[in-house]
Motif scaffolding. Structure first.
Motif, PDB file in Angstrom:
ATOM      1  N   ARG A 184       0.829  -1.213   0.000  1.00  0.00           N
ATOM      2  CA  ARG A 184       0.000   0.000   0.000  1.00  0.00           C
ATOM      3  C   ARG A 184       0.860   1.257   0.000  1.00  0.00           C
ATOM      4  NH1 ARG A 184      -5.172  -1.100   4.066  1.00  0.00           N
ATOM      5  NH2 ARG A 184      -6.180  -2.692   2.739  1.00  0.00           N
ATOM      6  N   GLU A 185       1.930   1.234   0.766  1.00  0.00           N
ATOM      7  CA  GLU A 185       2.819   2.403   0.826  1.00  0.00           C
ATOM      8  C   GLU A 185       3.460   2.664  -0.530  1.00  0.00           C
ATOM      9  OE1 GLU A 185       6.819   3.934   3.260  1.00  0.00           O
ATOM     10  OE2 GLU A 185       5.824   2.067   3.829  1.00  0.00           O
ATOM     11  N   TRP A 186       3.925   1.606  -1.204  1.00  0.00           N
ATOM     12  CA  TRP A 186       4.557   1.781  -2.513  1.00  0.00           C
ATOM     13  C   TRP A 186       3.554   2.311  -3.546  1.00  0.00           C
ATOM     14  CZ3 TRP A 186       4.069   0.422  -7.539  1.00  0.00           C
ATOM     15  CH2 TRP A 186       5.155   0.696  -8.375  1.00  0.00           C
ATOM     16  N   PHE A 187       2.359   1.758  -3.563  1.00  0.00           N
ATOM     17  CA  PHE A 187       1.348   2.219  -4.523  1.00  0.00           C
ATOM     18  C   PHE A 187       0.949   3.667  -4.256  1.00  0.00           C
ATOM     19  CE2 PHE A 187       0.887  -2.044  -6.057  1.00  0.00           C
ATOM     20  CZ  PHE A 187       0.246  -1.932  -7.296  1.00  0.00           C
ATOM     21  N   ASN A 239       0.914 -16.870  -2.773  1.00  0.00           N
ATOM     22  CA  ASN A 239       0.211 -16.374  -3.954  1.00  0.00           C
ATOM     23  C   ASN A 239      -1.075 -15.640  -3.599  1.00  0.00           C
ATOM     24  OD1 ASN A 239       1.862 -17.124  -6.314  1.00  0.00           O
ATOM     25  ND2 ASN A 239       1.608 -19.185  -5.533  1.00  0.00           N
ATOM     26  N   LEU A 240      -1.775 -16.108  -2.582  1.00  0.00           N
ATOM     27  CA  LEU A 240      -2.955 -15.370  -2.119  1.00  0.00           C
ATOM     28  C   LEU A 240      -2.589 -13.974  -1.642  1.00  0.00           C
ATOM     29  CD1 LEU A 240      -4.905 -18.103  -0.087  1.00  0.00           C
ATOM     30  CD2 LEU A 240      -5.677 -16.991  -2.195  1.00  0.00           C
ATOM     31  N   MET A 241      -1.521 -13.873  -0.868  1.00  0.00           N
ATOM     32  CA  MET A 241      -1.117 -12.583  -0.320  1.00  0.00           C
ATOM     33  C   MET A 241      -0.654 -11.618  -1.422  1.00  0.00           C
ATOM     34  SD  MET A 241      -1.795 -12.644   2.850  1.00  0.00           S
ATOM     35  CE  MET A 241      -3.181 -13.678   2.357  1.00  0.00           C
ATOM     36  N   ILE A 242       0.160 -12.125  -2.336  1.00  0.00           N
ATOM     37  CA  ILE A 242       0.679 -11.278  -3.415  1.00  0.00           C
ATOM     38  C   ILE A 242      -0.466 -10.680  -4.224  1.00  0.00           C
ATOM     39  CG2 ILE A 242       1.910 -11.306  -5.621  1.00  0.00           C
ATOM     40  CD1 ILE A 242       3.771 -13.450  -4.333  1.00  0.00           C
ATOM     41  N   GLU A 243      -1.363 -11.526  -4.700  1.00  0.00           N
ATOM     42  CA  GLU A 243      -2.421 -11.032  -5.581  1.00  0.00           C
ATOM     43  C   GLU A 243      -3.418 -10.147  -4.831  1.00  0.00           C
ATOM     44  OE1 GLU A 243      -3.338 -14.922  -6.771  1.00  0.00           O
ATOM     45  OE2 GLU A 243      -5.105 -15.141  -5.489  1.00  0.00           O
ATOM     46  N   ALA A 244      -3.767 -10.519  -3.608  1.00  0.00           N
ATOM     47  CA  ALA A 244      -4.726  -9.711  -2.857  1.00  0.00           C
ATOM     48  C   ALA A 244      -4.163  -8.321  -2.562  1.00  0.00           C
ATOM     49  CB  ALA A 244      -5.105 -10.418  -1.554  1.00  0.00           C
ATOM     50  N   ILE A 253      -3.772  -6.256  -6.068  1.00  0.00           N
ATOM     51  CA  ILE A 253      -5.065  -5.892  -6.659  1.00  0.00           C
ATOM     52  C   ILE A 253      -5.768  -4.832  -5.819  1.00  0.00           C
ATOM     53  CG2 ILE A 253      -7.385  -6.778  -7.161  1.00  0.00           C
ATOM     54  CD1 ILE A 253      -5.959  -9.426  -8.024  1.00  0.00           C
ATOM     55  N   ASP A 254      -5.770  -5.018  -4.504  1.00  0.00           N
ATOM     56  CA  ASP A 254      -6.433  -4.037  -3.641  1.00  0.00           C
ATOM     57  C   ASP A 254      -5.713  -2.686  -3.673  1.00  0.00           C
ATOM     58  OD1 ASP A 254      -8.406  -3.396  -1.403  1.00  0.00           O
ATOM     59  OD2 ASP A 254      -6.493  -2.962  -0.424  1.00  0.00           O
ATOM     60  N   ILE A 306      -8.485 -14.531  -9.999  1.00  0.00           N
ATOM     61  CA  ILE A 306      -9.473 -14.247 -11.052  1.00  0.00           C
ATOM     62  C   ILE A 306     -10.745 -13.687 -10.428  1.00  0.00           C
ATOM     63  CG2 ILE A 306     -10.947 -15.288 -12.831  1.00  0.00           C
ATOM     64  CD1 ILE A 306      -8.816 -17.485 -13.091  1.00  0.00           C
ATOM     65  N   LYS A 307     -11.221 -14.355  -9.394  1.00  0.00           N
ATOM     66  CA  LYS A 307     -12.456 -13.946  -8.748  1.00  0.00           C
ATOM     67  C   LYS A 307     -12.315 -12.577  -8.070  1.00  0.00           C
ATOM     68  CE  LYS A 307     -14.968 -17.304 -10.057  1.00  0.00           C
ATOM     69  NZ  LYS A 307     -16.062 -17.021 -11.025  1.00  0.00           N
ATOM     70  N   LEU A 308     -11.109 -12.289  -7.561  1.00  0.00           N
ATOM     71  CA  LEU A 308     -10.888 -10.990  -6.939  1.00  0.00           C
ATOM     72  C   LEU A 308     -10.987  -9.870  -7.979  1.00  0.00           C
ATOM     73  CD1 LEU A 308     -10.325  -9.955  -4.092  1.00  0.00           C
ATOM     74  CD2 LEU A 308      -7.891 -10.001  -4.619  1.00  0.00           C
TER      75      LEU A 308
END
Length: 309
Positions: A49-52, A84-89, A92-93, A145-147
């Motif tokens: 979040r900080e980087w984005f 992989n769950l942590m990276i994508e979540a 994407i968020d 995908i679903k996220l």
């Protein structure tokens, strides 16, 4: 049509085989490339979040993932699912929170059921049991995908997903304990040639059929989708052709110049019997791969030799 020219484009996972290929392809698009430093752990929400918030990319490509072959997937199920769950979540968020205009999430053909119809259409997702040897990775990718679909529905985000087939090429992992089948075969054939060994061994019966796509073709397909596609449905990205593992091994040996025998260790798992994806949807949009399997293996072997040197 989404324009990449003039946009700030962030490639998550830019050091990996897929990410680096996308970076090479983006050089043709007159855009500003953004990459995060190693100290930004994409599994850590606060750091992402900080980087984005500081960089605010217009376009995001999620090519970062923990990847590996059958042995790695079977040996480290918790890591393949959690990481992989942590990276994508997180990515994407954070893309949504920072106002990204477009995001492309990359999955894997292993998202489809073990006994899916062949060639596999996009609609086969969640219609049957997964292949047990890689279900942890598959479940994480399905969640991604679903996220993307959920953020599109709830927030109106232009987030899309693409499902590549088995990939190979420059930047691949040639470690025999964690690599996929094609780079493993390249290394085995090369080392056997150098050592003058009489044979190399492949896992399983050699009968499972696999489809392969050179990573530079994948990168081109990703740019095509970023520019031309906006929809909830994920899109398959493949070559449209498959072959048995034994024939792949013979082709690799021919390219490498190994003239010995190919033996089979049938005590090892075969994995999914066949995994050929339907490319009808992206073909109708006007995209097709350009690199033949033999030419691609020759390119991958050159990359392997450079890496060894």
């Amino acid at each position: 049509m989404y324009q990449l020219a003039g946009k700030r484009v962030y490639v998550a996972g830019h050091r990996g085989m897929v990410g680096s290929a996308i970076v090479r392809r983006l050089a043709q698009e007159n855009c500003e490339l953004l990459t995060s430093p190693r100290e930004v752990d994409l599994r850590e929400q606060a750091a992402v979040r900080e980087w984005f918030a500081a960089n605010r990319p217009d376009t995001v490509v999620v090519a970062a993932a923990k990847v590996g072959g059958i042995l790695a997937n079977d040996s480290y199920p918790a890591q393949f699912l959690y990481d992989n769950l942590m990276i994508e979540a997180n990515v994407i968020d954070a893309a949504h929170r920072s106002g990204a205009q477009k995001l492309l999430f990359l999955g894997s053909s292993c998202i489809y059921p073990r006994m899916a119809p062949q060639p596999i259409p996009e609609e086969a997702l969640l219609t049957g049991p997964l292949e047990p040897t890689n279900e942890w990775y598959a479940i994480a990718k399905i969640a991604g995908i679903k996220l993307c679909q959920a953020y599109r529905r709830e927030y109106g985000c232009d987030f899309i997903s693409a499902m590549p087939t088995n990939l190979y090429g420059p930047g691949d992992n040639f470690d025999l304990t964690s690599s996929h089948v094609l780079p493993a075969l390249i290394r085995k054939a090369h080392e056997a040639k150098v050592a003058g060994a009489p044979s190399i061994e492949i896992w399983g019966s050699g009968t499972p059929r696999r489809e392969f796509l050179h990573v530079d073709d994948l990168a081109d397909g990703c740019i095509f989708l970023l520019k031309n596609y906006s929809g909830e449905e994920h899109i398959n990205l493949g070559s449209g052709k498959d072959l048995p593992i034994i024939e792949l091994a013979q082709l690799v040996c021919d390219v490498v110049g190994f003239e010995g025998q190919i033996t089979k260790d049938t005590s090892k798992p075969d994995g999914t019997p066949r995994k050929l994806m339907s490319g009808d949807r992206i073909a109708k949009m006007g995209w097709a791969p350009r690199i033949s399997l033999r030419a691609g293996i020759e390119d991958a072997y050159r990359a392997f030799l450079e890496q060894q040197a």
